[in-house]
Design an enzyme around this catalytic site. Structure first.
Site, PDB file in Angstrom:
ATOM      1  N   GLY A  45       0.847  -1.190   0.000  1.00 38.10           N
ATOM      2  CA  GLY A  45       0.000   0.000   0.000  1.00 38.10           C
ATOM      3  C   GLY A  45       0.882   1.239   0.000  1.00 38.10           C
ATOM      4  CD  GLN A  50       3.293   5.768   2.668  1.00 35.49           C
ATOM      5  OE1 GLN A  50       2.362   5.233   2.080  1.00 35.49           O
ATOM      6  NE2 GLN A  50       4.175   5.091   3.375  1.00 35.49           N
ATOM      7  CB  CYS A  92       4.514   2.560   7.843  1.00 38.98           C
ATOM      8  SG  CYS A  92       4.184   4.004   6.818  1.00 38.98           S
ATOM      9  CG  LEU A  93       6.365   0.995   1.959  1.00 39.73           C
ATOM     10  CD1 LEU A  93       5.930   1.318   0.538  1.00 39.73           C
ATOM     11  CD2 LEU A  93       7.424  -0.087   1.966  1.00 39.73           C
ATOM     12  CG  HIS A 134      -1.219   1.636   7.004  1.00 43.23           C
ATOM     13  ND1 HIS A 134      -0.381   1.217   8.017  1.00 43.23           N
ATOM     14  CD2 HIS A 134      -0.463   2.430   6.198  1.00 43.23           C
ATOM     15  CE1 HIS A 134       0.827   1.746   7.827  1.00 43.23           C
ATOM     16  NE2 HIS A 134       0.809   2.483   6.720  1.00 43.23           N
ATOM     17  CD  GLU A 135      -1.536   2.676   2.385  1.00 38.78           C
ATOM     18  OE1 GLU A 135      -1.103   3.848   2.271  1.00 38.78           O
ATOM     19  OE2 GLU A 135      -0.827   1.739   2.785  1.00 38.78           O
ATOM     20  CG  HIS A 138      -0.214   6.931   5.106  1.00 35.22           C
ATOM     21  ND1 HIS A 138       0.851   7.535   5.721  1.00 35.22           N
ATOM     22  CD2 HIS A 138       0.127   5.622   4.979  1.00 35.22           C
ATOM     23  CE1 HIS A 138       1.797   6.622   5.965  1.00 35.22           C
ATOM     24  NE2 HIS A 138       1.379   5.453   5.529  1.00 35.22           N
TER      25      HIS A 138
HETATM   26 ZN    ZN Z   1       2.232   3.616   5.768  1.00 40.24          ZN
END
Ligand code: ZN
Length: 169
Positions: A45, A50, A92-93, A134-135, A138
């Protein structure tokens, strides 16, 4: 085009993203680039903040390229239903190397626009529900660490500050 992933500490990650109002070729290109950038970073995701863009766009593929039909584009998403609860390790990236258990709804429904601007609803359970939450978080300027205890969060932030100092973040 592959975008570098913005890391925790960059303010773009902690402010609500701007709604998308124009559904054009530029948006299509952005979504393609976001999938490419997500796969490159080995994620399932990715939200536009991000990659440093404050726009309400997110992409998800919980099968990681295995099922072309699993690719999901969310524009201006909103969670409209939550059910149950489950706890799973989450990462998380933008916060690489860390994973912590996070309690979230087990089943959710999201309402969002597609790449053409058409509204749709999509329900998901377990991993998909987690990714949708989660997204969408963000895009509201919220990171998964906000769901952790203050103690755990401070410990993580301390470790990250050390990494920043060492030039490893
Ligand atoms: Zn994330």
């Amino acid at each position: 085009m592959i975008y570098p992933i913005v890391k925790f500490g960059n303010p773009v990650l902690e402010k609500p993203a701007e709604p998308v109002t124009v559904f054009d070729g530029e948006l299509k290109k952005l979504v393609e680039d976001m999938f490419e950038s997500m796969y490159e970073a080995h994620g399932i995701g990715l939200a536009a903040p991000q990659i440093g863009l404050s726009k309400r766009v997110a992409v998800i593929d919980i099968t990681f390229k295995e099922d072309e039909n699993a690719k999901l584009v969310l524009v201006n998403p909103e969670i409209i239903h939550r059910e149950g609860t489950h706890t799973q390790p989450e990462g998380c990236l933008s916060i690489p190397e860390f994973r912590e258990p996070v309690s979230r709804a087990r089943k959710v429904t999201v309402r969002a626009q597609d790449i053409e601007g058409k509204w749709f609803e999509r329900s998901g359970e377990d991993l998909l529900a987690r990714a949708l939450l989660h997204e969408t978080d963000h895009l509201n300027g919220k990171l998964y660490i906000s769901h952790l205890s203050a103690l755990k969060r401070d410990l993580m932030k301390r470790k990250i500050r050390k990494l920043v100092k060492a030039g490893e973040w």
